[in-house]
Scaffold this active site. Structure first.
Site, short mmCIF file in Angstrom:
data_model
loop_
_atom_site.label_atom_id
_atom_site.label_comp_id
_atom_site.label_asym_id
_atom_site.label_seq_id
_atom_site.Cartn_x
_atom_site.Cartn_y
_atom_site.Cartn_z
N ASP A 646 0.86 -1.19 0.00
CA ASP A 646 0.00 0.00 0.00
C ASP A 646 0.89 1.24 0.00
O ASP A 646 1.58 1.52 0.98
CB ASP A 646 -0.91 -0.01 1.23
CG ASP A 646 -1.96 1.09 1.18
OD1 ASP A 646 -1.87 1.97 0.30
OD2 ASP A 646 -2.87 1.07 2.04
N HIS A 681 -3.78 -0.46 -1.70
CA HIS A 681 -4.83 0.20 -0.91
C HIS A 681 -6.21 -0.39 -1.18
O HIS A 681 -7.15 -0.10 -0.45
CB HIS A 681 -4.82 1.70 -1.21
CG HIS A 681 -5.48 2.54 -0.18
ND1 HIS A 681 -5.09 2.58 1.14
CD2 HIS A 681 -6.54 3.39 -0.26
CE1 HIS A 681 -5.85 3.41 1.82
NE2 HIS A 681 -6.75 3.91 0.99
#
Length: 711
Positions: A646, A681
């Site tokens: 992420d 994400h």
């Protein structure tokens, strides 16, 4: 510099069906505790887990910590009796044909399709609406783990070429490539370091896109993003020859994206400093490019208001703006030498105007009314011609096209309905089905309600509530979801994971907290910066409302939120640990004193404030999840979920928060972290990872709320 923390034997396995604890403890991995202490605005702030901010790709200590945490978490999740049932149901509920909105270019219709359980959707083209589908792009062969995804895709004006962006491992970085539509051949064009970009074609010649300077070696996924610039790429040339169109090197925090109006007359450059919808707008007259080059003339200056370009006809441009209209209005301007011919076309009204488009000779406006879509057709003078009938409480999207087009496409979805695609004939007003999913459940068995409740300060807040109809009137384990930030509106939509929870007999609630965009600028402002506590109060009040109304029993309430919503979950768990049975904080922003030091974090100061300013720092310090864990308190069961790749909310946020929570010995229930590999994400996550993660999360929440899955 480091000292070892003692081995923690923190959480005990809990048998929710028996209502008792057994004697098998969860031994959390040892986490090295550093001695970092910094004095900020007169207060000594300890940051013992600072080392967990390092990139897992390059720091072996962090990688080892991740591995040890996953071993413990996976061992625990493997004991949950609900896990296999949820995995099977989520997989079955995702196994249906899914289509994306068609996009027309010339005689071609482009659209995505997933046959059901493919990890990534494929891109198809039809020659004519009823033409035979032809596969153009299949990303399923791009990576063995399915984690390389087709992101954006935009055909050139006549459909000769198609530019598309590739996302690898969930990263925000994009690689842009070009495909010849007739042959299906991928061309040599290969563009790197694009992020937060649009693709705007100028005829078939090439396109505008935004990119950042190449990061330093080893800093690609953690360094802050500055100096985004706008470039023109000519088809068939190397990236090194791309022309710089617009940049602001004296203002490195300002980013730029572009849209080319239909017909190719103007390029509209939108510049911003952060996440707020406060823009400067410049216009390039492309008809004058040979004479004047990339001359960008200022149309709107000041970074004061939202200016969302719609399209152009002749030399008139349309925008959605909140200038003197906090819920939005539609305006137009004639591009003359003075640019002063501004006209209100559709004024502000009670509902929030989200977007507008020009299709054929009509304006199509999409409004939010209490977080549900209302779509309306106007003529170009702003007279309303038709209200589009949508199928109940839900979200409609699409309505794109060009001036002169006879049709547009839109999708409609709700909590109990996957997206169906419809074609709207703008001449007759008739709407027919382009694609609709075949379901493995009966939507009529589920009740969708919208309730309103009072927050701590008396503010009236909306909440969607979904249950099986046979459970209405009964108190059942409930999953409460929230976000509350960045002007983002939570609207009804389908999720196979959520449907599995409902099928199992749980209730689902989604609160439209302040900080979102459901009621325009004032609603957003009421939940950010110094007003951020209002978001947490709204969410806590939603939980209390669900218990008071008998929707869920005390001890049956679970919560979930992602990104800014992960921050929400961390904050309210600290503030009211007694209220919740279990919590899932997904990819959350957990260290509010250092969020602006990584990747896109510096954009978020619009919503959170500046950690370097004392007044803002005091607000952030008061609710930062990492800094406000209550040692020795009886916390709910907590499952933190993140991904090692992420680069939006770097995983160090979740790593540090989890380490601190485990060290606090905050009650007997488990406090675990699930760390996915190559998932980022959330965008581009392959189907198999979606199923596995969803099963783990729901099994965890079910275990601690008392939800027993069907046998």
């Amino acid at each position: 510099m480091f000292r070892q923390a003692p081995l923690l034997a923190a959480a005990l396995l809990f048998d929710s069906t028996a209502g008792a604890q057994n004697v098998k403890p969860i031994a959390y991995p040892e986490t090295t505790r550093g001695d970092v202490v910094e004095t900020q605005f007169g207060e000594a702030i300890a940051d013992p887990y600072r080392w967990l901010e390092n990139d897992v790709r390059t720091d072996s200590k962090v990688a080892g910590w991740v591995q040890r945490q996953n071993v413990v978490t996976n061992a625990y999740l493997g004991t949950l009796p609900q896990r296999d049932w949820f995995a099977a149901r989520i997989k079955a509920l995702m196994d249906y044909e899914r289509f994306g909105l068609p996009q027309k270019a010339g005689a071609h219709y482009f659209y995505t399709r997933n046959s059901g359980l493919q990890n990534q959707a494929q891109l198809f083209v039809r020659d004519g609406l009823s033409g035979t589908p032809r596969l153009l792009i299949d990303p399923n062969g791009w990576a063995k783990d399915g984690a390389t995804a087709l992101d954006d895709w935009v055909p050139s004006d006549k459909g000769r070429f198609l530019a598309y962006s590739v996302q690898d491992g969930g990263s925000d970085w994009r690689t842009i490539r070009v495909l010849d539509v007739a042959s299906g051949k991928v061309m040599a064009d290969d563009l790197h370091w694009a992020k937060f970009t649009d693709i705007a074609w100028i005829g078939d010649e090439g396109f505008l896109y935004s990119r950042f300077p190449k990061p330093a070696e080893g800093a690609e996924f953690q360094s802050r993003n500055f100096n985004q610039a706008l470039y023109f790429h000519r088809i068939g040339t190397p990236q090194e020859q791309d022309q710089l169109v617009f940049a602001t090197p004296d203002q490195p925090e300002v980013g730029h994206t572009a849209k080319v109006t239909n017909g190719g007359r103007y390029a509209v450059i939108t510049s911003s400093k952060g996440t707020d919808a406060r823009f400067e707008v410049r216009v390039i007259d492309l008809a004058q490019r040979k004479k004047k080059g990339w001359l960008a003339q200022v149309l709107v200056s000041g970074f004061d208001h939202k200016w969302q370009p719609v399209d152009a006809i002749g030399n008139r441009l349309w925008f959605v703006t909140d200038e003197n209209a906090p819920r939005g209005k539609l305006v137009s301007v004639r591009l003359t030498a003075s640019h002063t011919d501004w006209t209100d076309v559709v004024p502000q009204r009670d509902e929030t105007l989200e977007r507008a488009s020009i299709v054929g000779n009509k304006l199509i406006l999409s409004y939010l009314k209490d977080a549900s879509t209302r779509a309306e057709v106007y003529d170009l003078t702003g007279r309303r011609a038709k209200v589009l009938t949508l199928n109940g409480i839900g979200t409609a999207s699409g309505f794109t096209g060009k001036p002169g087009d006879p049709e547009t496409f839109y999708s409609f979805t709700s909590f109990n309905q996957p997206a169906s695609i419809r074609r709207l004939d703008l001449r007759s007003g008739a709407s027919d089905v382009f694609a609709t999913p075949k379901l493995t459940f009966n939507p009529a068995e589920y009740a969708i309600e919208q309730r309103f409740y009072q927050s701590k300060d008396g503010t009236r807040v909306p909440l969607f509530l979904i249950r099986r109809k046979d459970l209405v009137g009964k108190a059942v384990p409930t999953l409460l979801y929230g976000y509350g930030g960045f002007d983002v509106s939570l609207t009804p939509g389908f999720s196979a994971t959520r449907m599995a929870w409902l099928e199992a007999g749980g209730a689902y609630a989604m609160a439209n907290l302040r900080g979102g965009g459901e009621y325009g600028k004032a609603w957003h402002d009421a939940g950010r910066r110094a007003n951020k506590q209002n978001v947490f109060d709204d969410f806590i009040a939603a939980g209390e409302f669900l218990i008071k109304e008998g929707v869920t029993p005390k001890g049956g309430l679970t919560i979930q939120g992602g990104s800014n919503g992960g921050l929400l979950v961390g904050a309210v768990t600290n503030q009211r640990p007694d209220l919740f049975a279990a919590a899932n904080a997904q990819v959350g922003v957990m260290d509010m004193l250092r969020f602006d030091r990584f990747t896109a974090g510096r954009y978020w100061t619009d919503d959170y404030g500046f950690p370097g300013k004392e007044a803002d720092w005091k607000v952030l310090r008061a609710y930062s999840p990492y800094h406000n864990i209550r040692s020795g308190a009886d916390y709910p069961a907590v499952l933190v979920t993140t991904a090692d790749t992420d680069d939006r909310v770097v995983p160090g946020h979740s790593f540090k928060y989890t380490a601190a929570l485990q060290a606090a010995q905050a009650g007997p229930r488990p406090h675990l972290i699930r760390i996915e590999t190559r998932a980022g994400h959330g965008a581009g996550k392959p189907t198999d990872k979606v199923v596995a993660e969803g099963a783990d999360i729901l099994a965890f929440l079910a275990q601690w709320s008392g939800l027993a899955t069907p046998k």
